[in-house]
Design a protein around this motif. Structure first.
Motif, mmCIF file in Angstrom:
data_model
loop_
_atom_site.group_PDB
_atom_site.id
_atom_site.type_symbol
_atom_site.label_atom_id
_atom_site.label_comp_id
_atom_site.label_asym_id
_atom_site.label_seq_id
_atom_site.Cartn_x
_atom_site.Cartn_y
_atom_site.Cartn_z
ATOM 1 N N LYS A 1 -12.193 -8.878 8.193
ATOM 2 C CA LYS A 1 -12.239 -7.942 9.326
ATOM 3 C C LYS A 1 -11.468 -8.528 10.516
ATOM 4 C CE LYS A 1 -15.570 -5.185 11.771
ATOM 5 N NZ LYS A 1 -16.720 -5.480 12.591
ATOM 6 N N LYS A 2 -11.713 -9.798 10.777
ATOM 7 C CA LYS A 2 -11.022 -10.436 11.908
ATOM 8 C C LYS A 2 -9.517 -10.520 11.623
ATOM 9 C CE LYS A 2 -11.075 -12.300 15.921
ATOM 10 N NZ LYS A 2 -11.564 -11.551 17.093
ATOM 11 N N GLU B 1 -16.146 -11.090 4.106
ATOM 12 C CA GLU B 1 -16.044 -9.793 4.811
ATOM 13 C C GLU B 1 -15.694 -10.001 6.281
ATOM 14 O OE1 GLU B 1 -16.259 -6.584 4.165
ATOM 15 O OE2 GLU B 1 -16.387 -6.916 2.001
ATOM 16 N N ARG B 2 -16.388 -10.942 6.905
ATOM 17 C CA ARG B 2 -16.153 -11.165 8.348
ATOM 18 C C ARG B 2 -14.730 -11.690 8.582
ATOM 19 N NH1 ARG B 2 -18.271 -15.410 12.616
ATOM 20 N NH2 ARG B 2 -17.298 -14.393 14.411
ATOM 21 N N ALA C 1 -7.731 -8.537 9.855
ATOM 22 C CA ALA C 1 -7.132 -7.201 10.027
ATOM 23 C C ALA C 1 -6.912 -6.908 11.507
ATOM 24 C CB ALA C 1 -8.028 -6.154 9.382
ATOM 25 N N GLU C 2 -7.876 -7.314 12.347
ATOM 26 C CA GLU C 2 -7.723 -7.098 13.805
ATOM 27 C C GLU C 2 -6.500 -7.882 14.312
ATOM 28 O OE1 GLU C 2 -11.070 -8.466 16.368
ATOM 29 O OE2 GLU C 2 -9.460 -9.134 17.724
#
Ligand code: PA5
Length: 427
Positions: A60-61, A56-57, A63-64
């Motif tokens: 998320k990164k 998940e982490r 995607a950023e």
């Protein structure tokens, strides 16, 4: 599932049975993990290094980064770059120009060379692009990533404000390392390089998975592939366990006096995977004056260069073909009005031609040297996960059979002492 086929001299399978008889305890030890290697074995369980929270982490990164960058610089060498590069270069495309894959982030490699011209190329590639950097280093003592990270931070400071540069800088290191401290002081995002996993065993950790995710690789599928292979090699016993059989075959060939294993494939997209595999076996097994030297063959091209030696030279090697059962691309050779004496190819598909070349090569080479074939279903993220786990586990087993520690690399230190002396680092 990875299928193993052997094209070997008569009596080889009996030798494997004989070699492995009474050694089942080594397989059991590897499955359970060993106290003496507890600082190196977290990779054995994909849940520890690539559980849902980590995935998940990472996503998320990623995607950023995808939303804010054209390029991502992966700073790392050896185990800190080879696994990600294997997958990215095989599954995504960036044909020396604007990315043509759906994902727009171009992955640029740094920290794997000291050659100044590569620095020139790196900065040329970054011109006019928005980018992030990720410095991946276990202890942050390695010269290549350390020096590249420094010049990239300097470049970053010229391109962005201090706050923006910090946002665009990531590091993947062990908790408590000097890299970790730098991240805390400078406000860089920090990803954990698992303390109990050596570089070459880190494909299924933040080290391999973050760059892959940035490049748009389906890391969930990759982790699933590794997990399924973990289950397979932990459940199967004896020769039904493909990793155990492969390790047994390697050791029989070694006992028969062979000194090289050549991994060959007719799929050039394995080019960077070869580097990962070479490092895994060379650093894990090549010690105490033992081990098979891993070399690779990119066919059919290299049949026209090293093919001569394989077929006819000093008999020092066996060959392991890496085969992919299903190929998506298809090109038909159409009839030609111009006489070129290639009409035997009329209406044949390149798939069929490539396969015919591979089958012919296995047939010809196996008349001279033992040949193995490892087949995966298709070239995708799931199967890369399978390959990473399979080879890491098989390598560990092979080292156990050979009687060497799969997880250290004392021989790498000798040149570093000389180099650091020359550069005035001090001991
Ligand atoms: O497998 C290993 O441990 C090594 O080959 C390392 O991957 C390589 O030396 C890079 O080390 P580091 O991540 O500390 O820069």
């Amino acid at each position: 599932m990875i299928k193993l086929e052997a094209y070997v001299p008569a009596g080889t399978e009996e030798k494997v049975e004989q070699l492995l008889r009474g050694k089942e305890v080594l397989l059991a030890e590897a499955k359970a993990g060993e106290e003496k290697y507890q600082d190196s074995q977290d990779w054995l369980d994909t849940e520890i290094c690539a559980g849902e929270a980590q995935i998940e982490r990472i996503l998320k990164k990623a995607a950023e980064i995808q939303a804010n960058a054209d390029a991502f610089v992966l700073i790392g060498v050896g185990g800190s770059n080879n696994s990600a590069r294997s997958v990215i270069e095989a599954l995504t495309e960036n044909l020396d120009g604007p990315a043509i894959r759906t994902n727009k982030v171009e992955i640029i490699y740094a920290g794997n060379t000291l050659a100044p011209h590569e620095m020139t190329k790196l900065f040329r590639k970054l011109e006019g692009k928005d980018f992030y950097i990720d410095c991946i280093a276990k202890n942050f003592e390695t010269l290549e990533p350390g020096s590249s990270f420094r010049i990239l931070r300097e470049y970053m400071a010229k391109r962005y404000t201090q706050e923006e540069a910090a946002k665009r800088t990531i590091a993947t290191g062990t908790i408590g390392s000097s890299l970790h401290k730098m991240c805390e002081e400078q406000g860089y995002d920090f990803f954990d390089f698992p303390l109990n996993v050596g570089g070459r065993y880190t494909a299924i950790t933040n080290v391999g998975l973050l760059p892959m995710a940035v490049a748009g690789v389906d890391i969930r599928a990759l982790v699933q592939g590794a997990h399924d292979m973990q289950v397979e090699v932990h459940e199967n016993e004896g020769l039904a366990n493909t990793a155990w059989r492969y390790a047994g075959l390697r050791n029989v060939f070694y006992g028969d006096g062979l000194r090289l294993e050549m991994m060959s494939s007719f799929e050039p997209r394995f080019r960077h995977f070869y580097k990962w595999w070479e490092q895994l076996f060379a650093e894990s097994e090549g010690k105490d004056n033992l081990g098979l030297f891993p070399v690779t063959g990119e066919f059919s091209e290299e049949l026209h260069s090293v093919g001569q030696f394989i077929q006819d030279g000093t008999p020092v090697m066996f060959e392991t073909f890496l085969d992919v059962a299903e190929t998506e691309d298809s090109y038909i050779v159409h009839e030609s009005p111009i006489v070129d004496y290639f009409d035997y190819l009329n209406n044949k598909d390149f798939r069929e031609i490539n396969r015919a070349a591979m089958e012919a090569t296995i047939k010809a080479h196996s008349e001279k040297l033992p040949c193995l074939r490892l087949t995966i279903g298709k070239l995708d993220a799931y199967n890369f996960g399978q390959l990473f786990y399979f080879f890491a586990f098989a390598c560990y087993l092979s080292c156990k059979l050979m009687g060497v520690n799969a997880f250290n690399q004392p021989g790498v230190e000798a040149y570093k002492v000389q180099m650091f002396d020359a550069l005035g680092k001090g001991r």
